[in-house]
Scaffold this active site. Structure first.
Site, mmCIF file in Angstrom:
data_model
loop_
_atom_site.group_PDB
_atom_site.id
_atom_site.type_symbol
_atom_site.label_atom_id
_atom_site.label_comp_id
_atom_site.label_asym_id
_atom_site.label_seq_id
_atom_site.Cartn_x
_atom_site.Cartn_y
_atom_site.Cartn_z
ATOM 1 N N ASP A 204 0.851 -1.189 0.000
ATOM 2 C CA ASP A 204 0.000 0.000 0.000
ATOM 3 C C ASP A 204 0.885 1.237 0.000
ATOM 4 O OD1 ASP A 204 -1.892 -1.912 0.295
ATOM 5 O OD2 ASP A 204 -2.807 -1.096 2.107
ATOM 6 N N HIS A 280 5.244 -7.239 -0.532
ATOM 7 C CA HIS A 280 5.155 -8.539 -1.191
ATOM 8 C C HIS A 280 5.932 -8.516 -2.499
ATOM 9 C CE1 HIS A 280 1.547 -9.766 1.359
ATOM 10 N NE2 HIS A 280 1.613 -8.459 1.561
ATOM 11 N N SER A 391 7.515 3.731 5.213
ATOM 12 C CA SER A 391 8.807 3.913 4.566
ATOM 13 C C SER A 391 8.602 3.997 3.060
ATOM 14 C CB SER A 391 9.759 2.781 4.946
ATOM 15 O OG SER A 391 11.068 3.095 4.534
#
Length: 422
Positions: A204, A280, A391
């Site tokens: 995200d 991911h 981050s």
């Protein structure tokens, strides 16, 4: 007492220059008007003698007003300029903070005698962000009392707009500490993985920039670039990346492109504190090499990224390189303030924000060995790693010229959504 200094004919070498010290004596008018006006119009230098004496008779109403003590300050500032750089930063750091914080330019007169404050960028870089991030990591591990969990987490949810309906466990009392709450898992149906497009979003976040890599530079935000070689480090040998042949090139960018007709692309995704903190695999690829760069842990907020050039090259980061069906592929997890911990699930030897590493160095590790010559195979959407707070993820990969991004700069994106395809 007033001392007059005379410049020497052959002054010894020093770190400061002597100037005349102007001393003005103002005699305030008494209430009866006995003082003459000449005292105000013509300041006089008092000769050496007892303090407060004027013409041999002391006067309690006499007041002295000294201009800025240039000589003494120049002497002190000269001593500062002779210090080593770490000692100079230590001495001037508190004064610089006061210079920027105090209203009405209270410390601006210091600049007239040779002192120069540190720039805001240099001041921000001197903050011990690594130490603060380690302290924040320890605080995150502290188990909260059951009665305190809901108020603390509710405040965080309200501040950063966290959607707890997507969390696998919605009960706030389930999370024992802040670290568990940051690394919460999502429901399986919350992030469907796109099977049509070749590259998906690994996390995200917000799209800061994307496009082709040009002139060996990558844009961290619009108009602010950083060096591709400084970001990824020295080129890795072709045998380790499963490339049969790497054409010789004059630039670092050409060395990364392994197939004729291909181009190098990049995409920067910023994870805010309220976003899902795991990342991911963005495509089907093989990870063959890991490079860890210890560094600073400055904020990667877009506002700070516009302010500090080559921010991503200064910050601590973990670069995973390998190959996919079109050639070179890399995913870089960039650390930030309070995000000193970057975890890669299949790499147990990785320890980030550790005091044993020094800035400016890097640590290489190869996943290719005699027993495993294929590296680490990753499937699209497979769990890869996690941050402890928001981050940045940077993708740099090789693809044919007809590769197209399905993005807009500044748009919000979620894990599993399409980044681009052929």
């Amino acid at each position: 007492m007033v001392r007059c200094y005379k410049a020497l004919s052959n002054p010894p070498p020093s770190c400061y220059n002597l100037r005349k010290v102007k001393i003005h004596v103002r005699r305030l008018r008494s209430g009866t008007g006995s003082s003459s006006c000449a005292g105000d119009q013509h300041p006089q230098l008092e000769s050496p003698g007892p303090a407060g004496s004027a013409g041999g008779t002391p006067n309690r109403r006499t007041r002295f007003r000294l201009q800025f003590p240039q000589l003494a300050l120049r002497r002190r500032l000269g001593q500062l300029s002779c210090m080593s750089r770490p000692a100079l930063k230590l001495r001037s750091w508190p004064l610089t903070i006061l210079y920027y914080l105090l209203p009405f330019g209270a410390l601006k007169p210091l600049t007239r005698v040779g002192w120069r404050p540190m720039s805001r960028v240099a001041l921000y870089k001197s903050v011990p962000t690594r130490l603060l991030s380690r302290a924040w990591g320890r605080l995150n591990q502290v188990e909260l009392p059951t009665w305190l969990r809901k108020p603390v987490y509710s405040l965080y949810i309200w501040t950063f707009g966290v959607n707890m309906k997507e969390a696998a466990v919605e009960d706030l009392h389930h999370y024992r500490n802040l670290s568990e709450f940051f690394r919460r898992k999502l429901k399986p149906q919350a992030r469907p993985v796109c099977c049509v497009h070749s590259v998906i979003s690994p996390s995200d976040g917000k799209i800061l920039n994307f496009g082709q890599v040009k002139n060996c530079e990558v844009e961290q935000v619009k108009g602010v670039t950083y060096s591709l070689e400084s970001f990824l480090g020295p080129h890795i040998c072709a045998e380790e990346l499963h490339f049969s042949q790497v054409p010789a090139g004059n630039s670092f960018q050409q060395q990364l492109v392994t197939k004729e007709g291909n181009e190098l692309y990049h995409c920067v995704i910023y994870l805010a504190p309220g976003d899902y903190h795991c990342f991911h695999s963005p495509t089907d690829w093989r990870v063959s090499h890991r490079r860890h760069f210890p560094g600073s842990l400055m904020s990667v907020n877009p506002g700070v990224a516009r302010w500090i050039k080559e921010l991503f090259c200064h910050n601590e980061r973990v670069v995973l390189t390998g190959d996919w069906k079109h050639g070179f592929f890399s995913l870089t997890a960039v650390g930030a303030t309070n995000v000193g911990s970057i975890r890669i699930y299949f790499d147990q030897d990785l320890h980030t924000n550790s005091p044993c590493y020094s800035k400016g160095s890097y640590n290489d590790f190869s996943f290719i060995s005699n027993n495993n010559k294929e590296g680490i195979p990753m499937r699209k959407g497979e769990h890869l790693g996690e941050f402890n707070l928001g981050s940045t993820i940077v993708l740099i990969f090789e693809a044919p010229k007809d590769f197209k991004f399905h993005l807009k700069a500044g748009q919000k994106i979620r894990f599993g959504e399409a980044l681009g395809s052929l």
